[in-house]
Design a protein around this motif. Structure first.
Motif, PDB file in Angstrom:
ATOM      1  N   MET A 105       0.839  -1.216   0.000  1.00 34.79           N
ATOM      2  CA  MET A 105       0.000   0.000   0.000  1.00 34.79           C
ATOM      3  C   MET A 105       0.868   1.258   0.000  1.00 34.79           C
ATOM      4  SD  MET A 105      -3.189  -0.253  -0.182  1.00 34.79           S
ATOM      5  CE  MET A 105      -3.568   1.471  -0.199  1.00 34.79           C
ATOM      6  N   ILE A 109       1.463   1.754  -4.145  1.00 34.66           N
ATOM      7  CA  ILE A 109       0.222   2.478  -4.451  1.00 34.66           C
ATOM      8  C   ILE A 109       0.423   3.955  -4.109  1.00 34.66           C
ATOM      9  CG2 ILE A 109      -2.264   2.688  -4.000  1.00 34.66           C
ATOM     10  CD1 ILE A 109      -1.750   0.022  -5.219  1.00 34.66           C
ATOM     11  N   THR A 110       0.416   4.260  -2.809  1.00 36.89           N
ATOM     12  CA  THR A 110       0.359   5.670  -2.398  1.00 36.89           C
ATOM     13  C   THR A 110       1.612   6.437  -2.812  1.00 36.89           C
ATOM     14  OG1 THR A 110      -0.709   4.700  -0.484  1.00 36.89           O
ATOM     15  CG2 THR A 110      -0.493   7.077  -0.494  1.00 36.89           C
ATOM     16  N   GLU A 171      -7.940   1.270   2.474  1.00 35.95           N
ATOM     17  CA  GLU A 171      -6.974   0.688   1.534  1.00 35.95           C
ATOM     18  C   GLU A 171      -7.649   0.355   0.200  1.00 35.95           C
ATOM     19  OE1 GLU A 171      -4.887  -2.580   3.467  1.00 35.95           O
ATOM     20  OE2 GLU A 171      -4.675  -1.394   5.276  1.00 35.95           O
ATOM     21  N   THR A 174      -8.538   3.397  -1.787  1.00 41.47           N
ATOM     22  CA  THR A 174      -7.331   4.017  -2.363  1.00 41.47           C
ATOM     23  C   THR A 174      -6.887   3.256  -3.619  1.00 41.47           C
ATOM     24  OG1 THR A 174      -6.678   4.738  -0.162  1.00 41.47           O
ATOM     25  CG2 THR A 174      -4.959   4.748  -1.834  1.00 41.47           C
ATOM     26  N   ILE A 175      -6.892   1.931  -3.544  1.00 35.69           N
ATOM     27  CA  ILE A 175      -6.497   1.144  -4.737  1.00 35.69           C
ATOM     28  C   ILE A 175      -7.498   1.423  -5.869  1.00 35.69           C
ATOM     29  CG2 ILE A 175      -5.972  -1.136  -5.681  1.00 35.69           C
ATOM     30  CD1 ILE A 175      -5.346  -2.113  -2.864  1.00 35.69           C
ATOM     31  N   ALA A 178      -6.825   4.496  -7.582  1.00 39.10           N
ATOM     32  CA  ALA A 178      -5.585   4.445  -8.376  1.00 39.10           C
ATOM     33  C   ALA A 178      -5.814   3.822  -9.756  1.00 39.10           C
ATOM     34  CB  ALA A 178      -4.530   3.637  -7.626  1.00 39.10           C
ATOM     35  N   VAL A 182      -3.507   4.108 -13.284  1.00 36.45           N
ATOM     36  CA  VAL A 182      -2.666   2.970 -13.671  1.00 36.45           C
ATOM     37  C   VAL A 182      -3.007   2.568 -15.101  1.00 36.45           C
ATOM     38  CG1 VAL A 182      -2.161   0.557 -13.139  1.00 36.45           C
ATOM     39  CG2 VAL A 182      -2.407   2.201 -11.298  1.00 36.45           C
ATOM     40  N   TYR A 202      -0.291  -4.158 -14.669  1.00 32.75           N
ATOM     41  CA  TYR A 202      -0.444  -3.750 -13.257  1.00 32.75           C
ATOM     42  C   TYR A 202      -1.912  -3.471 -12.921  1.00 32.75           C
ATOM     43  CZ  TYR A 202       0.915  -1.434  -8.866  1.00 32.75           C
ATOM     44  OH  TYR A 202       1.074  -1.102  -7.545  1.00 32.75           O
ATOM     45  N   TYR A 203      -2.669  -2.972 -13.900  1.00 37.11           N
ATOM     46  CA  TYR A 203      -4.087  -2.666 -13.686  1.00 37.11           C
ATOM     47  C   TYR A 203      -4.829  -3.935 -13.220  1.00 37.11           C
ATOM     48  CZ  TYR A 203      -8.894  -1.342 -14.879  1.00 37.11           C
ATOM     49  OH  TYR A 203     -10.240  -1.100 -14.840  1.00 37.11           O
ATOM     50  N   LEU A 206      -3.767  -5.139  -9.816  1.00 41.07           N
ATOM     51  CA  LEU A 206      -4.419  -4.429  -8.694  1.00 41.07           C
ATOM     52  C   LEU A 206      -5.823  -4.973  -8.443  1.00 41.07           C
ATOM     53  CD1 LEU A 206      -3.352  -0.682  -8.986  1.00 41.07           C
ATOM     54  CD2 LEU A 206      -2.429  -2.486  -7.538  1.00 41.07           C
TER      55      LEU A 206
END
Ligand SMILES: CCCCCCCCCCCCC[C@@H](O)CC(=O)SCCNC(=O)CCNC(=O)[C@H](O)C(C)(C)COP(=O)(O)OP(=O)(O)OC[C@H]1O[C@@H](n2cnc3c(N)ncnc32)[C@H](O)[C@@H]1OP(=O)(O)O
Length: 242
Positions: A105, A109-110, A171, A174-175, A178, A182, A202-203, A206
C-alpha cells in the motif's frame, strides 16, 4: 558417578543459562524494537495533527509524512523475521500477509501514484494504522516489562473490531482510486512484444489484489478474534500447526 551427575547438572545448568541468556537478549531486543516503533508511530500521529491544525486541510498531509511512514512501515518487515526465528509466538504467514500488504500500500500504491495522495481514503487508512500501531506496540512494550495497564490490553483486543474494517475500507478505496491512473499511464506494466517475451498488466494485478482481500482479510480478523478470546476471556485455544 557422583562426579558424572555433577557434570550432568553443570551441563544442564549451562544449557539453561544459555537459554536464559538467549531469551534475555530476545526480550531486550523486542523491548527496544517496540519502544522505537511506538515512538515512531507517535511521531507520525503528532506530525499529522500538527499538519491538520496548521493547514486546516488534509491536502498535502501524505507528502509531509511520507518519509517517516515509509521508514517505520518498512522496518516492520523485521516482525516476519521475529516469527521465523521463533522469538514471538505468531504465525509467519499471518504476520507476512499483514506486513506485506501494508508495504505494498505504501510503496506501490500511495507513494508511486502522486495523483491519489490527497484522497480522503489515504487519510482514513493512515489514521487507522497510526492508532492501531501506537496501541499494538505499546501493548507489546508494557507486556514485556510486566507492567501492562488494563486499558491498553483492552484497547489492543477491542479496537481492531472497528479499526480493521475501517483500515481495509481505506486501503481498498485508495487502490480503487488508483485504477484509472494505472490504466492511463500503463505504469509498472510490460506489454508484448519485449525482449523477455513477458506480459504484465499492473491494472489487472491491482484488481486481483483487491479481490484477494476477500479470502485473506477474514483470516486476519478471525485470528485477532481468537487472540481476543484467549487474552481477554482466558479461553484455551488449541493452535493448528502452520
Ligand atoms: C504483494 C501484494 C500483497 C497484497 C495482499 C493483499 C491482501 C491483504 C489482505 C489483508 C488486509 C490487511 C489490511 C490491514 O493492513 C488493515 C489494517 O491493519 S487496519 C488497522 C487494524 N489493524 C489491526 O488491528 C492489526 C492487527 N494485526 C496485528 O496485530 C498483527 O499484525 C497480527 C500478526 C495480525 C496479529 O498479531 P499476533 O498474532 O502477534 O497477536 P498478538 O498481538 O496477540 O501476539 C501474539 C504473541 O506474540 C507476541 N508478540 C508479537 N509481536 C510481538 C512483538 N513485536 N514484541 C513482543 N511480543 C510480540 C505477543 O506478545 C503474543 O505473545 P504471547 O502469546 O506469548 O502472549
Amino acid at each position: 558417578m557422583a562426579s558424572m551427575e555433577e557434570d550432568g547438572s553443570v551441563e544442564e545448568k549451562d544449557n539453561n543459562n544459555k537459554k536464559r541468556t538467549k531469551s534475555a537478549i530476545a526480550v531486550a531486543w523486542l523491548t527496544f524494537y517496540n519502544i522505537a516503533m511506538t515512538a515512531g508511530w507517535l511521531v507520525l500521529a503528532m506530525a499529522m495533527m500538527r499538519f491538520y491544525i496548521q493547514k486546516g486541510t488534509h491536502k498535502g498531509l501524505y507528502k509531509s509524512i511520507a518519509r517517516t511512514l515509509k521508514f517505520f512501515q518498512t522496518v516492520a518487515l523485521v516482525e516476519v523475521g521475529h516469527c521465523a526465528i521463533g522469538i514471538v509466538r505468531t504465525s509467519v504467514i499471518v504476520t507476512g500477509v499483514q506486513v506485506c500488504s501494508r508495504i505494498f500500500m505504501v510503496w506501490f500504491i500511495t507513494n508511486s501514484i502522486k495523483q491519489i495522495q490527497n484522497e480522503e481514503s489515504v487519510i482514513l487508512f493512515l489514521v487507522v494504522w497510526t492508532l492501531t500501531e501506537i496501541t499494538r506496540y505499546s501493548f507489546y512494550t508494557f507486556n514485556l516489562l510486566n507492567h501492562l495497564p488494563y486499558f491498553i490490553k483492552w484497547a489492543r483486543y477491542n479496537m481492531f473490531i472497528i479499526m480493521y474494517p475501517l483500515g481495509v475500507a481505506g486501503e481498498l478505496l485508495t487502490i480503487y482510486a488508483a485504477l484509472p491512473f494505472v490504466r492511463k499511464t500503463g505504469m509498472l506494466s510490460m506489454r508484448l512484444p519485449n525482449k523477455y517475451n513477458v506480459s504484465f498488466d499492473y491494472y489487472y494485478f491491482l484488481i486481483i489484489v483487491m479481490l484477494s482481500y476477500i479470502p485473506l482479510f477474514p483470516q486476519l480478523f478471525f485470528h485477532m478474534l481468537r487472540q481476543r478470546r484467549k487474552v481477554l476471556l482466558g479461553e484455551i485455544i488449541v493452535e493448528k500447526d502452520e
